[in-house]
Design an enzyme around this catalytic site. Structure first.
Site, short mmCIF file in Angstrom:
data_model
loop_
_atom_site.label_atom_id
_atom_site.label_comp_id
_atom_site.label_asym_id
_atom_site.label_seq_id
_atom_site.Cartn_x
_atom_site.Cartn_y
_atom_site.Cartn_z
N ASP A 135 43.93 46.97 36.01
CA ASP A 135 42.95 47.42 35.01
C ASP A 135 42.15 48.62 35.51
OD1 ASP A 135 41.38 46.26 36.97
OD2 ASP A 135 40.48 44.72 35.68
N HIS A 137 40.54 48.79 38.41
CA HIS A 137 39.38 48.51 39.28
C HIS A 137 39.61 49.06 40.68
CE1 HIS A 137 41.35 44.41 40.26
NE2 HIS A 137 41.23 45.00 41.44
N GLU A 142 35.00 46.30 38.00
CA GLU A 142 35.87 46.04 36.85
C GLU A 142 35.54 47.02 35.72
OE1 GLU A 142 38.37 44.26 37.12
OE2 GLU A 142 38.03 42.22 37.80
C1 F6R Z 1 39.19 45.27 46.99
C2 F6R Z 1 40.44 44.72 46.55
C3 F6R Z 1 41.02 45.13 45.26
C4 F6R Z 1 42.50 45.45 45.45
C5 F6R Z 1 43.19 45.61 44.11
C6 F6R Z 1 44.68 45.81 44.29
O1 F6R Z 1 38.93 44.91 48.34
O2 F6R Z 1 41.01 43.93 47.28
O3 F6R Z 1 40.37 46.20 44.68
O4 F6R Z 1 42.62 46.63 46.20
O5 F6R Z 1 42.98 44.45 43.37
O6 F6R Z 1 45.19 44.69 44.92
P1 F6R Z 1 46.66 44.63 45.50
O7 F6R Z 1 46.73 45.61 46.62
O8 F6R Z 1 46.80 43.21 46.00
O9 F6R Z 1 47.57 44.96 44.37
#
Ligand code: F6R
Length: 241
Positions: A135, A137, A142
């Protein structure tokens, strides 16, 4: 300003990111921003491996993570801190007191947000590594988070909690519904930001971050205003740009 690197595959994405981390490690007192999540795991492997070969030292390095789940203590194995310990800090010579996270189990979470932000404002992150959510973030900012937000308590969306469930025994109901996160304005203070994204599920978010209108509905689109962002993706995540 985005520099975009489309690497051949996940390993090459991590190698490109590690190249920038290595560059930062050559600074006198390096300050790294790190992130939890799956995408940086290959990068952390490379950091560990190169350290074990004697090529790097983390004794002068300080790190800051953008977020921690509300209610989880440092010792909770599901916390962001425990994740980073397991995947990186336990394997390198970094001093644990130089690794920073918001305190998820703080008695007064609002005060903890202010304290974390104040500490952040007394340092400058040289290189902030970030993943991106489907999304859009970054950190746990968010959609709808104001661009001028500082460290705050955030409510995780259902989609994010589903995505994170794999770290919580596959059960979204076990994912905390709130987290403390550095805000978008806090993240923007880093000298340089590296976004790593792989897989087709991230293609829309990568597109919206780089080419979409700059809107709070895509938190990562704030990065269009940052002077030094490098986006490293595999071909699938770059499909729309
Ligand atoms: C912040 C965090 C999230 C992830 C995002 C992508 O510390 O962990 O912002 O970077 O959700 O997550 P992955 O890398 O698991 O797809």
């Amino acid at each position: 300003m985005f520099t975009i690197i489309v690497a051949e595959n996940y390993e090459e994405v991590c190698r490109e990111a590690y190249r920038l981390v290595r560059e930062t490690l050559r600074r006198e007192n390096p300050v790294l921003g790190l992130a939890a999540g799956s995408t940086p795991l290959g990068l952390y492997e490379m950091m560990k491996e190169d350290y074990s070969l004697g090529n790097t030292s983390y004794r002068k390095v300080r790190t800051w993570n953008p977020d921690e789940y509300l209610g989880l203590s440092d010792s909770d194995e599901k916390s962001a801190r425990a994740f980073m310990n397991r995947h990186l800090f336990d394997h390198i010579d970094i001093f644990r007191e130089n690794t920073h996270f918001p305190k998820g189990d703080a008695e007064d979470p609002e005060k903890e947000c202010m304290d974390y932000e104040k500490a952040l404002q007394e340092t400058t992150i040289d290189l902030q590594i970030l993943g991106i959510g489907r999304d859009g973030h970054i950190g746990f900012n968010e959609p709808g988070t104001p661009f001028d937000s500082l460290t705050h308590i955030t409510e995780l969306t259902g989609e994010t909690r589903n995505d994170i469930a794999r770290f919580f025994d596959g059960n979204p109901a076990l994912v905390p519904d709130r987290a403390i996160t550095m805000g978008l304005a806090s993240l923007m203070r880093a000298r340089r930001i590296v976004i790593i994204a792989t897989g087709s599920a991230k293609a829309d978010a990568v597109y919206a971050m780089i080419k979409g209108p700059q809107k709070e509905s895509c938190p990562a689109s704030i990065l269009q205003d940052h002077s030094h962002v490098t986006v490293i993706t595999d071909p699938a995540a770059a499909a729309r740009i």
